[in-house]
Design a protein around this motif. Structure first.
Motif, mmCIF file in Angstrom:
data_model
loop_
_atom_site.group_PDB
_atom_site.id
_atom_site.type_symbol
_atom_site.label_atom_id
_atom_site.label_comp_id
_atom_site.label_asym_id
_atom_site.label_seq_id
_atom_site.Cartn_x
_atom_site.Cartn_y
_atom_site.Cartn_z
ATOM 1 N N THR A 133 0.686 -1.103 -0.104
ATOM 2 C CA THR A 133 0.036 0.036 0.017
ATOM 3 C C THR A 133 0.845 1.339 -0.022
ATOM 4 N N ARG A 134 2.077 1.028 0.139
ATOM 5 C CA ARG A 134 2.949 2.316 0.281
ATOM 6 C C ARG A 134 4.191 2.040 -0.700
ATOM 7 N N GLU A 135 4.752 3.243 -1.125
ATOM 8 C CA GLU A 135 6.058 2.975 -1.706
ATOM 9 C C GLU A 135 7.170 2.246 -0.928
ATOM 10 N N PRO A 136 7.924 1.381 -1.582
ATOM 11 C CA PRO A 136 9.052 0.621 -0.931
ATOM 12 C C PRO A 136 10.041 1.842 -0.367
ATOM 13 N N ASP A 137 10.728 1.594 0.896
ATOM 14 C CA ASP A 137 11.764 2.563 1.119
ATOM 15 C C ASP A 137 12.749 2.610 0.502
ATOM 16 N N GLU A 138 13.977 3.222 0.458
ATOM 17 C CA GLU A 138 14.923 3.425 -0.324
ATOM 18 C C GLU A 138 15.981 2.123 -0.200
ATOM 19 N N ALA A 139 15.979 1.594 0.944
ATOM 20 C CA ALA A 139 16.693 0.422 1.120
ATOM 21 C C ALA A 139 16.169 -0.839 0.214
ATOM 22 N N VAL A 140 14.842 -1.052 0.333
ATOM 23 C CA VAL A 140 14.315 -2.197 -0.472
ATOM 24 C C VAL A 140 14.008 -1.838 -1.799
ATOM 25 N N ALA A 141 13.902 -0.334 -2.219
ATOM 26 C CA ALA A 141 14.002 -0.015 -3.428
ATOM 27 C C ALA A 141 15.406 -0.513 -4.328
ATOM 28 N N ALA A 142 16.526 -0.388 -3.364
ATOM 29 C CA ALA A 142 17.945 -0.517 -3.889
ATOM 30 C C ALA A 142 17.914 -1.967 -4.162
ATOM 31 N N ILE A 143 17.146 -2.779 -3.389
ATOM 32 C CA ILE A 143 17.429 -4.609 -3.755
ATOM 33 C C ILE A 143 16.500 -4.682 -5.031
ATOM 34 N N ILE A 144 15.408 -3.749 -5.162
ATOM 35 C CA ILE A 144 14.529 -4.099 -6.434
ATOM 36 C C ILE A 144 15.429 -3.712 -7.651
ATOM 37 N N ARG A 145 16.349 -2.654 -7.539
ATOM 38 C CA ARG A 145 17.188 -2.176 -8.814
ATOM 39 C C ARG A 145 18.234 -3.160 -8.751
ATOM 40 N N TYR A 146 18.764 -3.823 -7.863
ATOM 41 C CA TYR A 146 19.688 -4.922 -7.927
ATOM 42 C C TYR A 146 19.220 -6.006 -8.684
ATOM 43 N N ILE A 147 18.024 -6.530 -8.399
ATOM 44 C CA ILE A 147 17.446 -7.656 -9.079
ATOM 45 C C ILE A 147 17.299 -7.138 -10.363
#
Length: 496
Positions: free
Chosen positions: A131-145
């Motif tokens: 329901t909310r935007e991923p925080d920066e730490a999780v967003a960084a993992i998504i970018r890594y993937i």
């Protein structure tokens, strides 16, 4: 196939648990087992290493079950627990304990080097509950993937994707394995890059609940298409198969009319008449000897007058936007009482004279590509805003809108059907002209406007799906759509 929102999905889970007298953990095991079986079937090499990224919600629990089953099957498995991706749920903790007891390698938010060419990343960070935007730490993992050289497999939803609003960052899944039924967001243009190949896995949710629960959104799969298909009766003749009139063409654009006319014939229409300017007479008669021809004007159509009795009319393909042609369209629409299929230049003329939209007979079909649609109803903020505007436009004029795109939408009032067939081979000039011929032909054969549009779009896309198994997508042309219509019909009737 119905498409449900997140609230209905959760209710379907709850009803299934109650009716089947199982636990939520049992249902998670069942669902994740289907993912495991699909993965095992597609990645048979035991040298493949699986890196499973798990959030701490129920989607993460699914990932843990998949990791456990792969590990027990002898695969190399590493689990990454993504901190900050939800609070631990009961089912997540149950399955975390199970993988720990097996001795599966678990790390906390640690990235893995891109050294193994046989790597598969399984994305189980977020599910439908985001329901909310991923925080920066999780967003960084998504970018890594997303930057990884590994194959990316997402469970149920690409992590980061919202089901009911615009997504800003999400896993770009090579394979998306979603549970029981499709989700609307998967098929919207803004999200194409997140859902390369979609598989719908049956996890045994309560069939009665799914059948009785209504939805305004549907995916047109094979079953939906066959519901609308009208087989050719043994006693059929040209008089029973309808008469279609295709109005279009201008100097240099007679090909558009040719494609529509031939497509109408190949879709099964008994009689087809082309209404074109005189400059196209010999072209049409030579290219399509089965068609009849009426001419008007020299290089473009100046008036639309005829005495033939037809069952359906399609207009606009290559017709041009000359002043006399625009007036001819106005007079034509003013005199119509039966649904008309409207495309291309006729749509652009309507966009420039929006008050003429009130002249459209009820249940008419318009077939705009994205730019034509924008001219007709204005721009939209995102795909969800576009859907609302499409529904409003359809209801206002009581028309069917075939909004062409990689996943074409058929909109009638609040009801939207998303087409499942077709591929990039259709990105070629003239494919829209063929579609007009197909839909007009089906209308002439007695299909309703809605059914002609849904079935016609499915059949049109199916030609490309069959063709790319035999020829390259790059060499596929609009004429090939017509040539493969026979194989598309055969595919439906033989396998159906």
């Amino acid at each position: 196939m119905k498409i449900f929102d997140a609230a209905i999905v959760r209710k379907a889970d709850a009803v299934t648990i109650q009716k089947q007298q199982i636990t939520a953990t049992d249902l998670m095991e069942r669902a994740a087992t289907q993912v495991y079986l699909w993965v095992k079937q597609h990645f048979l090499d035991k040298d493949t290493a699986f890196y499973v990224f798990c959030g701490q919600g129920n989607n993460g629990g699914d990932g843990l079950v998949v990791a456990r089953l792969l590990f027990k099957d002898g695969f190399d498995v590493v689990i990454t627990i993504v901190e900050g991706a939800g609070k631990p749920t009961t089912d997540f903790l149950i399955n975390l304990e199970r993988v720990k007891q097996l001795g599966v390698s678990i790390v906390n938010t640690e990235y893995h080097p891109n050294t193994n060419s046989k790597r598969v990343i399984i994305d189980a960070i977020f599910g439908i509950g985001l329901t909310r935007e991923p925080d920066e730490a999780v967003a960084a993992i998504i970018r890594y993937i997303n930057n990884s050289a590994a194959i990316r497999v997402a469970i149920d939803v690409p992590s980061g994707m919202f089901l009911d609003r615009k997504t800003t960052i999400a896993v770009q899944a090579d394979y998306l394995l979603t549970f029981q039924f499709p989700k609307l967001a998967f098929y919207l243009p803004d999200n194409y890059k997140y859902c390369n190949h979609i598989e719908i896995l049956d996890i045994g949710l309560n069939k009665q609940f799914l059948k009785e629960t209504p939805s305004n959104y549907h995916l047109t799969d094979r079953k939906e298409a066959l519901k609308r298909f009208k087989p050719l009766l043994p006693y059929a003749h040209k008089g029973t198969q309808g008469h279609a009139l295709l109005i279009g063409g201008s100097y240099g654009k007679i090909g558009a009319a040719c494609l529509s006319v031939k497509a109408a014939l190949k879709t099964g229409c008994g009689l087809v008449t082309a209404y074109i300017p005189k400059c196209g007479y010999e072209i049409v008669q030579t290219y399509i000897p089965e068609a009849m021809v009426i001419t008007n004007g020299n290089k473009y159509i100046t008036t639309i007058e005829h005495t033939i009795k037809t069952n359906a009319v399609g207009i606009g393909m290559g017709i041009g936007q000359e002043e006399e042609t625009q007036q001819a369209l106005f007079n034509f629409l003013k005199a119509q009482t039966q649904p008309v299929v409207i495309d291309a230049d006729a749509l652009n003329i309507l966009a420039a004279n929006k008050e003429w939209l009130t002249l459209l007979p009820e249940q008419s079909v318009i077939t705009p590509h994205p730019k034509e649609l924008e001219r007709l109803m204005g721009s939209w903020d995102d795909d969800f805003d576009k859907l609302q505007k499409l529904q409003t436009l359809s209801k206002k004029h009581n028309i069917v809108i075939v909004a062409k795109d990689a996943r074409t939408l058929v909109v009638q009032g609040n009801n939207i059907h998303i087409n499942s067939t077709g591929n990039a081979a259709l990105a070629t000039g003239g494919s829209g002209d063929v579609l007009v011929g197909v839909i007009t032909s089906l209308l002439a054969q007695g299909y309703t406007s809605n059914h002609a549009s849904i079935f016609g779009v499915y059949l049109h896309g199916l030609t490309a799906d069959i063709a790319v198994q035999e020829i390259s997508a790059q060499s596929f042309t609009a004429s090939d759509i017509i040539e493969y219509l026979g194989k598309a019909y055969k595919n439906l009737t033989v396998q159906g």
